[in-house]
Design a protein around this motif. Structure first.
Motif, short mmCIF file in Angstrom:
data_model
loop_
_atom_site.label_atom_id
_atom_site.label_comp_id
_atom_site.label_asym_id
_atom_site.label_seq_id
_atom_site.Cartn_x
_atom_site.Cartn_y
_atom_site.Cartn_z
N ALA A 173 -5.30 14.22 -1.63
CA ALA A 173 -5.16 13.07 -0.73
C ALA A 173 -3.88 13.20 0.09
O ALA A 173 -2.83 13.57 -0.43
CB ALA A 173 -5.15 11.78 -1.52
N VAL A 174 -3.98 12.90 1.37
CA VAL A 174 -2.82 12.93 2.26
C VAL A 174 -2.38 11.49 2.46
O VAL A 174 -3.03 10.71 3.14
CB VAL A 174 -3.16 13.60 3.61
CG1 VAL A 174 -1.94 13.61 4.51
CG2 VAL A 174 -3.68 15.00 3.39
N THR A 175 -1.26 11.13 1.84
CA THR A 175 -0.74 9.77 1.92
C THR A 175 0.64 9.80 2.57
O THR A 175 1.26 10.86 2.70
CB THR A 175 -0.62 9.14 0.52
OG1 THR A 175 0.32 9.91 -0.25
CG2 THR A 175 -1.97 9.13 -0.19
N ILE A 176 1.11 8.63 2.95
CA ILE A 176 2.44 8.54 3.57
C ILE A 176 3.51 9.12 2.64
O ILE A 176 4.31 9.95 3.08
CB ILE A 176 2.75 7.09 3.98
CG1 ILE A 176 1.83 6.67 5.13
CG2 ILE A 176 4.22 6.93 4.39
CD1 ILE A 176 1.88 5.19 5.48
N PRO A 177 3.55 8.74 1.36
CA PRO A 177 4.58 9.32 0.48
C PRO A 177 4.45 10.84 0.32
O PRO A 177 5.46 11.54 0.21
CB PRO A 177 4.35 8.61 -0.86
CG PRO A 177 3.68 7.34 -0.50
CD PRO A 177 2.83 7.66 0.69
N ALA A 178 3.22 11.35 0.34
CA ALA A 178 3.04 12.80 0.22
C ALA A 178 3.56 13.52 1.46
O ALA A 178 4.05 14.65 1.37
CB ALA A 178 1.56 13.13 0.01
N GLU B 68 0.82 -1.21 0.00
CA GLU B 68 0.00 0.00 0.00
C GLU B 68 0.86 1.27 0.00
O GLU B 68 0.55 2.23 -0.68
CB GLU B 68 -0.94 0.00 1.22
CG GLU B 68 -2.11 -0.94 1.10
CD GLU B 68 -3.08 -0.52 0.03
OE1 GLU B 68 -3.53 0.64 0.04
OE2 GLU B 68 -3.39 -1.35 -0.84
N ILE B 69 1.93 1.26 0.77
CA ILE B 69 2.82 2.42 0.80
C ILE B 69 3.43 2.66 -0.57
O ILE B 69 3.47 3.79 -1.06
CB ILE B 69 3.91 2.24 1.88
CG1 ILE B 69 3.28 2.28 3.27
CG2 ILE B 69 5.01 3.29 1.74
CD1 ILE B 69 4.20 1.82 4.38
N LEU B 70 3.88 1.57 -1.22
CA LEU B 70 4.48 1.73 -2.55
C LEU B 70 3.44 2.12 -3.60
O LEU B 70 3.73 2.89 -4.52
CB LEU B 70 5.20 0.46 -2.97
CG LEU B 70 6.49 0.17 -2.19
CD1 LEU B 70 7.13 -1.12 -2.69
CD2 LEU B 70 7.46 1.33 -2.30
N LYS B 71 2.21 1.62 -3.47
CA LYS B 71 1.15 2.04 -4.40
C LYS B 71 0.89 3.53 -4.22
O LYS B 71 0.66 4.25 -5.19
CB LYS B 71 -0.14 1.23 -4.18
CG LYS B 71 -0.08 -0.21 -4.61
CD LYS B 71 0.22 -0.40 -6.08
CE LYS B 71 -0.95 -0.06 -6.96
NZ LYS B 71 -0.63 -0.19 -8.39
N GLY B 72 0.94 4.00 -2.97
CA GLY B 72 0.79 5.42 -2.72
C GLY B 72 1.90 6.24 -3.35
O GLY B 72 1.68 7.33 -3.87
N ALA B 73 3.12 5.69 -3.33
CA ALA B 73 4.25 6.38 -3.96
C ALA B 73 4.07 6.42 -5.47
O ALA B 73 4.36 7.44 -6.11
CB ALA B 73 5.56 5.69 -3.59
N GLU B 74 3.59 5.32 -6.04
CA GLU B 74 3.35 5.28 -7.50
C GLU B 74 2.32 6.33 -7.91
O GLU B 74 2.46 6.95 -8.96
CB GLU B 74 2.83 3.90 -7.92
CG GLU B 74 3.84 2.81 -7.92
CD GLU B 74 3.25 1.47 -8.36
OE1 GLU B 74 4.05 0.56 -8.63
OE2 GLU B 74 2.01 1.33 -8.42
N ASP B 75 1.32 6.53 -7.08
CA ASP B 75 0.20 7.42 -7.42
C ASP B 75 0.31 8.80 -6.79
O ASP B 75 -0.67 9.55 -6.77
CB ASP B 75 -1.12 6.78 -6.96
CG ASP B 75 -1.36 5.40 -7.57
OD1 ASP B 75 -0.83 5.15 -8.66
OD2 ASP B 75 -2.06 4.60 -6.93
N MET B 76 1.47 9.14 -6.27
CA MET B 76 1.61 10.37 -5.48
C MET B 76 1.18 11.62 -6.26
O MET B 76 0.49 12.48 -5.70
CB MET B 76 3.05 10.54 -4.99
CG MET B 76 3.16 11.61 -3.93
SD MET B 76 4.73 11.62 -3.09
CE MET B 76 5.79 12.28 -4.34
N GLU B 77 1.55 11.72 -7.51
CA GLU B 77 1.21 12.92 -8.27
C GLU B 77 -0.30 13.09 -8.38
O GLU B 77 -0.85 14.17 -8.16
CB GLU B 77 1.85 12.89 -9.67
CG GLU B 77 3.36 12.99 -9.67
CD GLU B 77 4.06 11.65 -9.43
OE1 GLU B 77 3.39 10.58 -9.51
OE2 GLU B 77 5.26 11.67 -9.13
N GLY B 78 -0.99 12.01 -8.70
CA GLY B 78 -2.45 12.07 -8.80
C GLY B 78 -3.11 12.30 -7.46
O GLY B 78 -4.10 13.04 -7.36
N ASP B 79 -2.58 11.66 -6.41
CA ASP B 79 -3.13 11.85 -5.07
C ASP B 79 -3.02 13.30 -4.63
O ASP B 79 -3.95 13.87 -4.06
CB ASP B 79 -2.42 10.94 -4.06
CG ASP B 79 -2.79 9.48 -4.21
OD1 ASP B 79 -3.79 9.18 -4.90
OD2 ASP B 79 -2.07 8.64 -3.65
#
Length: 157
Positions: free
Chosen positions: A60-65, A44-55
């Protein structure tokens, strides 16, 4: 919070399945809950990193952001390493020498997948590393090994 929820819900499937056999069944599935939780958190963390620009575009507030892709990839690798460690602990009910020999392959896939993203500093790097694909393959293979170990042992976790 979303990543934690997805990881917990994935792991809780095993817990609730074990609960069908009573409290002992639920307790016996705790290692599966922990293995699944940690592996899913890694993915999930890596999926968040993959989608960071769109998030970010959608707020969206994600761990990678919050902590960045580099730190997120290290956190993901730590979660994957934790899942692998738990899969090797002797407290796991299906722990045996044949199990240890066969779980090594999916464990290496899980570590290798998460490790491929370490050093990435942006989403495209994580995507091109195929880290999440390898993690998913390792998780499916680990599930097959655990199911096989339970069948050959004569009783499930």
């Amino acid at each position: 919070a979303g990543n934690l929820l997805v990881a917990y819900l994935s792991g809780s499937l095993f817990l609730f399945g074990g609960a069908l056999a009573g409290m002992e069944g639920a307790i016996r599935t705790l290692p599966l809950l922990l293995i699944t939780f940690l592996a899913m958190m890694a993915r999930e963390i890596l999926k968040g990193a993959e989608d960071m620009e769109g998030d970010r575009a959608f707020g969206a507030v994600t761990i990678p952001a919050v902590v960045g892709v580099s730190r997120s990839s290290l956190l993901s690798f730590s979660c994957a390493a934790g899942a692998v460690l738990v899969s090797l602990l002797p407290l796991v009910p299906w722990w045996s020498h044949p199990y240890l020999a066969t779980i090594a392959v999916p464990d290496l896939l899980i570590l290798g997948g998460a490790g491929r993203a370490v050093g990435c500093s942006d989403g495209p790097c994580v995507r091109s590393s195929k880290a999440t694909t390898l993690l998913k393959a390792g998780m499916f293979l680990a599930l097959a090994v655990i199911c096989g170990a339970a069948l050959f042992r004569g009783s499930g976790p």
